[in-house]
Design a protein around this motif. Sequence first.
Motif, mmCIF file in Angstrom:
data_model
loop_
_atom_site.group_PDB
_atom_site.id
_atom_site.type_symbol
_atom_site.label_atom_id
_atom_site.label_comp_id
_atom_site.label_asym_id
_atom_site.label_seq_id
_atom_site.Cartn_x
_atom_site.Cartn_y
_atom_site.Cartn_z
ATOM 1 N N MET A 1 0.846 -1.194 0.000
ATOM 2 C CA MET A 1 0.000 0.000 0.000
ATOM 3 C C MET A 1 0.880 1.241 0.000
ATOM 4 N N PRO A 2 0.555 2.223 -0.823
ATOM 5 C CA PRO A 2 1.333 3.465 -0.820
ATOM 6 C C PRO A 2 1.206 4.208 0.507
ATOM 7 N N THR A 3 2.244 4.952 0.813
ATOM 8 C CA THR A 3 2.221 5.854 1.967
ATOM 9 C C THR A 3 2.335 7.278 1.448
ATOM 10 N N ILE A 4 1.483 8.143 1.922
ATOM 11 C CA ILE A 4 1.590 9.572 1.616
ATOM 12 C C ILE A 4 2.177 10.239 2.852
ATOM 13 N N LEU A 21 -6.021 11.696 -3.898
ATOM 14 C CA LEU A 21 -5.249 12.373 -2.843
ATOM 15 C C LEU A 21 -6.133 13.263 -1.979
ATOM 16 N N ARG A 22 -7.043 13.982 -2.580
ATOM 17 C CA ARG A 22 -7.944 14.846 -1.802
ATOM 18 C C ARG A 22 -8.793 14.010 -0.845
ATOM 19 N N ILE A 49 -9.638 25.511 -7.752
ATOM 20 C CA ILE A 49 -8.185 25.708 -7.669
ATOM 21 C C ILE A 49 -7.776 26.095 -6.251
ATOM 22 N N THR A 50 -8.192 25.330 -5.292
ATOM 23 C CA THR A 50 -7.822 25.625 -3.903
ATOM 24 C C THR A 50 -7.195 24.425 -3.198
ATOM 25 N N CYS A 51 -7.067 23.317 -3.872
ATOM 26 C CA CYS A 51 -6.587 22.097 -3.215
ATOM 27 C C CYS A 51 -5.144 21.792 -3.606
ATOM 28 N N PHE A 52 -4.313 22.818 -3.638
ATOM 29 C CA PHE A 52 -2.922 22.640 -4.044
ATOM 30 C C PHE A 52 -2.153 21.741 -3.083
ATOM 31 N N VAL A 53 -1.293 20.936 -3.652
ATOM 32 C CA VAL A 53 -0.232 20.288 -2.883
ATOM 33 C C VAL A 53 1.040 20.416 -3.725
ATOM 34 N N THR A 88 -5.642 14.132 -8.508
ATOM 35 C CA THR A 88 -4.437 13.324 -8.393
ATOM 36 C C THR A 88 -4.714 11.983 -7.735
ATOM 37 N N LEU A 89 -4.276 10.937 -8.407
ATOM 38 C CA LEU A 89 -4.390 9.593 -7.855
ATOM 39 C C LEU A 89 -3.015 9.129 -7.402
#
Length: 121
Positions: A1-4, A21-22, A49-53, A88-89
């Motif tokens: 499993m990926p880790t963020i 990601l969100r 356009i407010t969910c920048f990472v 983003t996935l």
Amino acid sequence: MPTIRFVREGRDVKCRPGENLRQVALREGLELYGLKGNLGNCGGCGQCITCFVAVIDGSDPQALSPLTDVEKNKLQRRPKNWRLACQTLVNSSVIVLTKPQVPPGNARALINAAKEAELPK
Ligand code: FES
């Protein structure tokens, strides 16, 4: 499993491969949005356009899904490592900074520490 690895929050969060990601950030109770996004966001439609990472350098370039057409359009004047979380996935482990438009005062130290600790694959 990926880790963020969320740099600002100092948290490692596991997710399913291909998870949005969100959705992961919100599920985990992380503050993804700044003031504008908290006052009103599009709910993940790629319009506000407010969910920048910011994707921290050193992360696998394939860790996230390719830029969507929405991102190509909306992020033209933003740093190349910025993404819209809702578009983003997550394919594999990655390090991100939420709200890069308002970096924490100790951002460089936090980023360096996040990069030094081994990231689970
Ligand atoms: S939540 Fe609106 S663009 Fe991502």
